[in-house]
Design an enzyme around this catalytic site. Sequence first.
Site, short mmCIF file in Angstrom:
data_model
loop_
_atom_site.label_atom_id
_atom_site.label_comp_id
_atom_site.label_asym_id
_atom_site.label_seq_id
_atom_site.Cartn_x
_atom_site.Cartn_y
_atom_site.Cartn_z
N GLN A 102 0.77 -1.25 0.00
CA GLN A 102 0.00 0.00 0.00
C GLN A 102 0.80 1.29 0.00
O GLN A 102 0.49 2.24 -0.74
CB GLN A 102 -0.96 0.02 1.21
N ASP B 156 0.56 3.51 6.14
CA ASP B 156 0.74 3.16 4.73
C ASP B 156 0.49 4.34 3.78
O ASP B 156 1.41 4.99 3.31
CB ASP B 156 -0.20 2.01 4.35
N GLY C 221 -7.63 19.59 20.60
CA GLY C 221 -7.18 20.97 20.71
C GLY C 221 -7.78 21.63 21.93
O GLY C 221 -7.98 20.99 22.96
N GLY C 222 -8.09 22.90 21.82
CA GLY C 222 -8.62 23.64 22.96
C GLY C 222 -10.14 23.58 23.06
O GLY C 222 -10.73 24.18 23.95
N GLN C 223 -10.80 22.86 22.13
CA GLN C 223 -12.27 22.82 22.17
C GLN C 223 -12.73 21.45 22.65
O GLN C 223 -12.49 20.47 21.95
CB GLN C 223 -12.91 23.04 20.78
N ASN D 103 9.44 0.27 -2.16
CA ASN D 103 9.21 0.09 -0.71
C ASN D 103 9.43 -1.36 -0.31
O ASN D 103 8.60 -1.99 0.34
CB ASN D 103 7.81 0.58 -0.28
N THR E 222 13.74 -9.23 -11.65
CA THR E 222 14.92 -8.38 -11.54
C THR E 222 16.07 -9.07 -10.82
O THR E 222 17.08 -8.43 -10.51
CB THR E 222 14.55 -7.07 -10.82
N LYS E 223 15.90 -10.36 -10.56
CA LYS E 223 17.05 -11.11 -10.01
C LYS E 223 17.75 -11.86 -11.13
O LYS E 223 18.85 -12.38 -10.93
CB LYS E 223 16.58 -12.05 -8.92
N GLU F 137 1.41 -1.52 8.29
CA GLU F 137 0.59 -0.43 8.84
C GLU F 137 0.56 -0.32 10.37
O GLU F 137 0.97 0.67 10.95
CB GLU F 137 -0.84 -0.63 8.29
N1 CAO Z 1 11.82 -9.83 -9.29
C1 CAO Z 1 12.62 -10.54 -8.47
N2 CAO Z 1 12.62 -10.39 -7.14
C2 CAO Z 1 11.74 -9.51 -6.62
C3 CAO Z 1 10.88 -8.75 -7.42
C4 CAO Z 1 10.95 -8.95 -8.83
N3 CAO Z 1 10.16 -8.26 -9.66
N4 CAO Z 1 10.13 -7.97 -6.62
C5 CAO Z 1 10.52 -8.23 -5.35
N5 CAO Z 1 11.50 -9.16 -5.35
C6 CAO Z 1 12.19 -9.74 -4.19
C7 CAO Z 1 12.97 -8.74 -3.39
O1 CAO Z 1 14.18 -8.43 -4.01
C8 CAO Z 1 13.16 -9.50 -2.08
O2 CAO Z 1 14.22 -10.42 -2.22
P1 CAO Z 1 15.36 -10.64 -1.09
O3 CAO Z 1 14.64 -10.80 0.20
O4 CAO Z 1 16.04 -11.88 -1.55
O5 CAO Z 1 16.22 -9.47 -1.09
C9 CAO Z 1 11.88 -10.33 -2.00
O6 CAO Z 1 11.24 -10.20 -3.27
C10 CAO Z 1 10.92 -9.95 -0.93
O7 CAO Z 1 10.79 -8.54 -0.80
P2 CAO Z 1 10.33 -7.94 0.60
O8 CAO Z 1 11.21 -8.48 1.68
O9 CAO Z 1 10.25 -6.47 0.46
O10 CAO Z 1 8.84 -8.55 0.73
P3 CAO Z 1 8.09 -9.16 2.00
O11 CAO Z 1 6.79 -9.61 1.47
O12 CAO Z 1 8.89 -10.17 2.74
O13 CAO Z 1 7.89 -7.91 2.97
C11 CAO Z 1 7.12 -5.72 3.57
C12 CAO Z 1 6.88 -6.98 2.73
C13 CAO Z 1 6.07 -4.69 3.17
C14 CAO Z 1 6.99 -6.04 5.06
C15 CAO Z 1 8.54 -5.18 3.26
O14 CAO Z 1 8.67 -5.01 1.87
C16 CAO Z 1 8.84 -3.87 3.96
O15 CAO Z 1 9.10 -3.84 5.17
N6 CAO Z 1 8.85 -2.75 3.20
C17 CAO Z 1 9.21 -1.45 3.70
C18 CAO Z 1 8.11 -0.87 4.53
C19 CAO Z 1 6.82 -0.79 3.78
O16 CAO Z 1 6.71 -0.20 2.74
N7 CAO Z 1 5.79 -1.34 4.40
C20 CAO Z 1 4.45 -1.02 3.95
C21 CAO Z 1 3.83 -2.05 3.22
S1 CAO Z 1 2.20 -1.47 2.92
O17 CAO Z 1 1.38 -2.19 4.15
#
Ligand code: CAO
Length: 416
Positions: free
Chosen positions: A17, A169, A248-250, A96, A74-75, A140
């Site tokens: 989000q 978020d 606030g003050g109200q 993010n 992208t890996k 969030e």
């Molecule tokens: N191709 C290949 N790899 C990809 C990719 C793509 N198109 N898109 C994502 N990935 C990979 C990432 O590189 C990552 O790999 P590594 O762990 O090996 O480096 C992996 O996917 C997982 O990404 P992530 O750790 O960001 O995802 P998650 O689901 O485990 O965590 C979240 C999600 C939101 C907790 C984490 O991304 C985070 O803390 N983000 C920052 C804070 C944030 O924005 N939070 C708000 C989310 S909205 O509620």
Amino acid sequence: MNTPLDGIKIIDFTHVQAGPACTQLLAWFGADVTKIERPGSGDVTRSQLRDIPGVDALYFTMLNSNKKSLTLDTKKPEGKEVLEKLIRESDVLVENFAPGALDRMGFTWERIQELNPGMILASVKGFSDGHHYEDLKVYENVAQCAGGAASTTGFWDGPPMVSGAALGDSNTGMHLAIGILTALMGRQQTGKGQKVSVSMQDAVLNLTRVKLRDQQRLEKIGYLEEYPQYPNGKFTDVVPRGGNAGGGGQPGWVLKCKGWEEDQNAYIYFTIQGHAWEPICRAIGKPEWIADPEYATAQARQDKIFDIFAYIETWLADKTKFEAVDILRKFDIPCAPVLTMKEIAEDKSLRESGSIVEVDHKVRGKYLTVGSPIKFSDLKPEIKESPLLGEHTDEVLKRLGYNDEQIAALHAAQAV
Ligand code: CAO
């Protein structure tokens, strides 16, 4: 129609989000936003909380309108090559991911600058760089707890409470959008890009600033006069939860209206503005309170504030929340009905202003989403459907100079 961000190319490497809310806003204002998604699955919100089997969930469609979708692993070297080409021709990369994820893919800030010195790299993280929790993944409610919102929300005899509003978020995404626009203005002066980041903790804290005000007042004088705990309750050394008190003050409170016994939302918010005491007394049929020294000043009313609210509830007992507001508005009293999401979805004014819009999605059909809360005199953002997974992959690759054969090879390399 003037769309001021026309020509700004944004690589939207965001998910869930916080990031998508930011890039969606910029897309509404004309930016060309290309969302990069993992082949096969895409943004996790496409499949989270689905209401129609096999169709992109509302969670996704409501955060990704007006964007293109490019599937890219992208890996893999082939995917990295495409991302490099995109970075060379774009203005902003928004991400993010968890801390360090972009670096692990090989796209460090140094590398991005080598590829395009004008690039703006915009990130959302849970905590800011160097923070002792900087390695944490954050969602969030984690941010609401870490940013001071939860400890100050709810009732004093209950646990900390998170808000239904996405303070962690979408709010962080809005902060990041301001950062990106500022960096774009900066680039006009210097020709150089820069790294912009917003932590979810900081974005929540920015909205919780009045509670930091209260913490300092509490430390100085030992009480907070506008909190329900005053004058009879006990204060500790931390800002307490204030229930529904006006911050606030109200003084203000949520008050029962006709039908509250059956309808959990038959309430209004009522505010006692100091200088509006006279019209309030007239509105609620208590003209004798106007000059009564026991009620005439805010200070005199302080220890009776809940008795006053209780009396107003007796006045409200035969009025619906809408009838009550229609009477009170004539007396210039700041108030509103407590609206349900159903009432909001059906609200004519919100539809007319474009704050709630109906979008037609090629698979889902019609659904409601939130339109731009920012209104302009010379821009009325058109809210379009969200893209299907990979819908624009070939189009974007062609723009980057790939021929049909190379595109087919890329698809084969990324097959899941
Ligand atoms: N191709 C290949 N790899 C990809 C990719 C793509 N198109 N898109 C994502 N990935 C990979 C990432 O590189 C990552 O790999 P590594 O762990 O090996 O480096 C992996 O996917 C997982 O990404 P992530 O750790 O960001 O995802 P998650 O689901 O485990 O965590 C979240 C999600 C939101 C907790 C984490 O991304 C985070 O803390 N983000 C920052 C804070 C944030 O924005 N939070 C708000 C989310 S909205 O509620």
